[in-house]
Design a protein around this motif. Structure first.
Motif, short mmCIF file in Angstrom:
data_model
loop_
_atom_site.label_atom_id
_atom_site.label_comp_id
_atom_site.label_asym_id
_atom_site.label_seq_id
_atom_site.Cartn_x
_atom_site.Cartn_y
_atom_site.Cartn_z
N GLN A 29 1.45 -4.10 -1.17
CA GLN A 29 0.80 -3.13 -2.04
C GLN A 29 1.33 -1.72 -1.77
OE1 GLN A 29 -1.52 -4.00 -4.41
NE2 GLN A 29 -1.06 -6.10 -3.81
N PRO A 30 1.25 -0.84 -2.78
CA PRO A 30 1.64 0.56 -2.53
C PRO A 30 0.64 1.23 -1.59
CG PRO A 30 0.71 0.31 -4.72
CD PRO A 30 0.81 -1.07 -4.15
N HIS A 32 -1.56 4.45 -0.84
CA HIS A 32 -2.17 5.61 -1.49
C HIS A 32 -2.73 6.52 -0.39
CE1 HIS A 32 -1.97 3.78 -5.50
NE2 HIS A 32 -2.21 2.65 -4.85
N SER A 34 -4.65 10.32 0.46
CA SER A 34 -5.29 11.56 0.01
C SER A 34 -5.66 12.38 1.25
CB SER A 34 -6.51 11.29 -0.86
OG SER A 34 -7.50 10.61 -0.13
N GLN A 57 -4.03 0.75 1.53
CA GLN A 57 -3.00 -0.20 1.15
C GLN A 57 -3.66 -1.57 1.05
OE1 GLN A 57 0.21 -1.09 3.90
NE2 GLN A 57 1.62 -1.47 2.19
#
Length: 168
Positions: A29-30, A32, A34, A57
């Motif tokens: 999975q990518p 992410h 923040s 992820q």
């Protein structure tokens, strides 16, 4: 006393194999991320995120006040998270509860699939809890090593293993 400790450690290790593998597609999975701010050094491959950092992820989530992401040409190699506390969670498999880990500092070696949790380290899976000053958890090999404090404070490794109920 030694036999009781050996039995308790064996019982704990027998309950932990389900921690061995995260959902197979998590690593595909990518990632992410923040944060309140980020600083990237392209030469060193280190990016530092600060302020309510969250990395996701798949089912894996890492949270901390400060997170360092170490990359090279092969991708992310290491993630160091610090916080009050830093947090890690991941679902080992579809039929297992989410595993959660907490500590003041976490060092996740991605290629080794190993997390070292230090300073008030705790791992929760379902209703079972494992605490110590330092916990090294190898997800791939399903091996957990916990250590008490080396100082005079005398923090010892603690485990709480709930009895299995009908249907579990």
């Amino acid at each position: 006393m030694c036999n009781k400790l050996s039995y308790l450690l064996l019982a704990t290790l027998l309950t932990l194999p389900s921690l061995a593998q995260a959902l197979p597609d998590d690593r595909q999975q990518p990632i992410h991320i923040s944060a309140d701010s980020a600083s990237m050094n392209e030469r060193s491959g280190i990016t530092v995120y600060t302020g309510n950092v969250e990395i996701v992820q798949g089912t894996m989530i890492i949270r901390g006040a400060r997170v360092e992401l170490h990359r090279n040409d092969a991708g992310v190699q290491r993630i160091i998270s610090t916080g009050n506390p830093a947090q890690f969670q991941q679902q080992p498999s579809r039929n297992q509860p989410v595993t959660k880990a907490y500590g003041e500092r976490m060092d996740y070696r991605v290629n080794k699939q190993e997390i070292t949790i230090t300073e008030s380290a705790r791992v929760d899976q379902g209703r079972d809890t494992f605490t110590g000053e330092r916990i090294i958890y190898n997800m791939e090999k399903a091996v957990v090593n916990a250590y008490g404090s080396d100082s005079d404070s005398g923090q010892r490794v603690q485990m709480v293993i709930q009895p299995k109920t009908e249907g579990n």
